[in-house]
Design a protein around this motif. Structure first.
Motif, PDB file in Angstrom:
ATOM      1  N   TYR A 206      35.778 -70.100  37.242  1.00 16.13           N
ATOM      2  CA  TYR A 206      36.046 -68.669  37.128  1.00 16.13           C
ATOM      3  C   TYR A 206      34.743 -67.874  37.247  1.00 16.13           C
ATOM      4  O   TYR A 206      34.237 -67.319  36.273  1.00 16.13           O
ATOM      5  N   TRP A 297      43.905 -63.667  38.994  1.00 18.61           N
ATOM      6  CA  TRP A 297      43.263 -62.882  37.942  1.00 18.61           C
ATOM      7  C   TRP A 297      42.353 -61.806  38.536  1.00 18.61           C
ATOM      8  O   TRP A 297      42.260 -60.699  37.995  1.00 18.61           O
ATOM      9  N   LEU A 303      46.385 -58.215  31.332  1.00 18.49           N
ATOM     10  CA  LEU A 303      47.209 -59.330  30.859  1.00 18.49           C
ATOM     11  C   LEU A 303      47.988 -58.851  29.641  1.00 18.49           C
ATOM     12  O   LEU A 303      47.408 -58.317  28.695  1.00 18.49           O
ATOM     13  N   LYS A 320      45.978 -68.761  28.403  1.00 19.73           N
ATOM     14  CA  LYS A 320      45.658 -67.902  29.550  1.00 19.73           C
ATOM     15  C   LYS A 320      44.715 -66.762  29.179  1.00 19.73           C
ATOM     16  O   LYS A 320      44.083 -66.160  30.042  1.00 19.73           O
ATOM     17  N   GLU A 323      41.118 -67.418  30.387  1.00 18.96           N
ATOM     18  CA  GLU A 323      40.946 -67.235  31.833  1.00 18.96           C
ATOM     19  C   GLU A 323      40.872 -65.753  32.178  1.00 18.96           C
ATOM     20  O   GLU A 323      40.044 -65.331  32.996  1.00 18.96           O
ATOM     21  N   ALA A 324      41.750 -64.968  31.564  1.00 22.59           N
ATOM     22  CA  ALA A 324      41.743 -63.527  31.823  1.00 22.59           C
ATOM     23  C   ALA A 324      40.407 -62.911  31.431  1.00 22.59           C
ATOM     24  O   ALA A 324      39.823 -62.114  32.183  1.00 22.59           O
TER      25      ALA A 324
END
Length: 407
Positions: A206, A297, A303, A320, A323-324
């Motif tokens: 990411y 994303w 989110l 999640k 990750e966001a």
């Protein structure tokens, strides 16, 4: 150090647990451990054995230098308790025999729970191979199953609680995914080593400033659309009715779009209700491979995590979220408890929404919709917070150091 990771769920299956276990295994291997994974033929969440794995009792494969040993598992589309128990216990049986005859000696067996019953295979293999047990608790079973009404039979609950206590007592290390789980187990087993092993994010995957994405355009969204997303398991712990009511309220703003990506027990009802309400501002997609998530994303604005207002959800920390945050996506969090403390109070990575309160949910959406600078600020806060606290390499390094000390 030799470690066997015993889990019913593993890639190529898609899901938070699968991603977490793969990352943990690969990073332990990078730290110097010899990793072997003992898992089931991939079938989740479709409950159908994936192509290339059908009709096999045992299969050995290599995944990025790790030995993956797969065992047969019963898979049925029937959602009744008996079918679920057959699914769990079939893998308990086959994982034990495959582990006994196909895997050599080890220093540790790292067993993932739930399902709690898989601990039976882990205990037998631990004794026969003379190794230590690490019992990883992702959800407090049978407590969670009882509160959600998944297991109602009192005899089954009593047996499950006895098994839980025996597994914890037999473990050299108990790892918990949330601080709430860790605190719960410590209060009942004060003499055991209980280690917080939180979820996290692979920051090498990411890289927010390097990722380019045309996902928005490919899916028919314009650059001016304000995309609110939920990506993950569409389960019963969320207030989907509230989300659809909010989507109905925001229809007067054509650029506000609602996106769901995932699968789960509540998806069919979500789709049916969305269609009956005529919500053309709601878009529901199937699960995507883990490799596709960074581009998604990169393309969205918010989110949303609308958890039900139940006691159990106070200990939930959705995977999640990490990750966001790594992709500078702010969070609308409808949950009290640990998630609020981590992401809103400490990380300042989003806004708190009163659980199951549609008016508050819409109010917070409109605030961020009209204040894009605030969105950017919250996104920057989240990225900084996840880098400092939830880089998966740092999380796994701490576990490896603990195991090295005990070995």
């Amino acid at each position: 150090m030799k470690i066997i990771i015993l889990t019913q769920y593993f890639p190529p299956e898609v899901g938070a647990a699968q991603n977490r276990l793969y990352e943990t295994a690969s990073r332990l291997q990078k730290d110097g451990a010899e990793i072997k994974v003992l898992t089931a033929m991939p079938n989740y969440p479709e409950m159908k054995i994936k192509a290339g794995y059908e009709g096999k009792f045992y299969l050995k494969e290599n995944m990025n230098g790790m030995e993956i040993h797969r065992a047969w598992i019963y898979v049925g589309n029937n959602k009744k308790v008996l079918s679920r128990l057959l699914n769990y216990f079939s893998f308990v049986f086959t994982s034990f025999w495959i582990g006994l005859f196909k895997l050599g000696k080890a220093d540790y067996i790292f067993c993932e729970s739930p399902p709690l019953f898989l601990g039976m295979s882990a205990i037998l293999l631990k004794k026969l191979k003379g190794c230590k047990l690490i019992f990883n608790v992702a959800d407090l079973w049978p407590e969670a199953a009882e509160k959600l009404g998944i297991i109602k039979n009192k005899i089954v609950l009593k047996i499950s609680k006895k098994l839980e206590e025996y597994l914890y007592s037999s473990s050299a290390v108990i790892t918990g995914q949330t601080q709430g789980i860790v605190d719960n187990i410590k209060s009942r087993f004060p003499n055991k080593i209980v280690h917080w092993l939180p979820n996290g994010v692979d920051l090498s995957l990411y890289k927010v400033d390097e990722i380019q994405s045309d996902w928005r355009e490919k899916n028919g969204f314009s650059k001016d659309d304000f995309l609110l997303i939920y990506a993950g398991t569409i389960g019963h712990i969320y207030s989907w009715d509230m989300v659809l009511e909010a989507a109905k309220t925001t229809r007067q703003y054509p650029s506000i779009k609602w996106v769901f990506i995932g699968d789960g027990a509540a998806k069919s009802k979500l789709v049916t209700t969305k269609e009956s309400m005529g919500l053309n501002n709601v878009f529901i997609y199937d699960p995507v491979p883990r490799s596709a998530l960074p581009e998604i994303w990169k393309s969205v604005n918010i989110l949303f995590l609308p958890l039900l207002n139940i006691e159990l959800n106070k200990g939930v920390v959705p995977a999640k979220t990490f990750e966001a945050m790594a992709m500078r996506v702010p969070i609308l969090l409808g949950a009290e408890g640990e998630s609020k403390k981590l992401f809103i109070d400490n990380g300042q990575a989003g806004l708190f929404v009163i659980p199951e309160n549609t008016n508050d949910f819409v109010e917070k959406i409109m605030y961020l919709f009209n204040n894009r600078d605030e969105c950017r600020k919250l996104g920057e806060n989240g990225l900084r917070y996840v880098k400092e606290n939830f880089d998966r390499s740092l999380v796994t390094d701490k576990l490896y150091a603990l195991l090295s000390e005990l070995n």
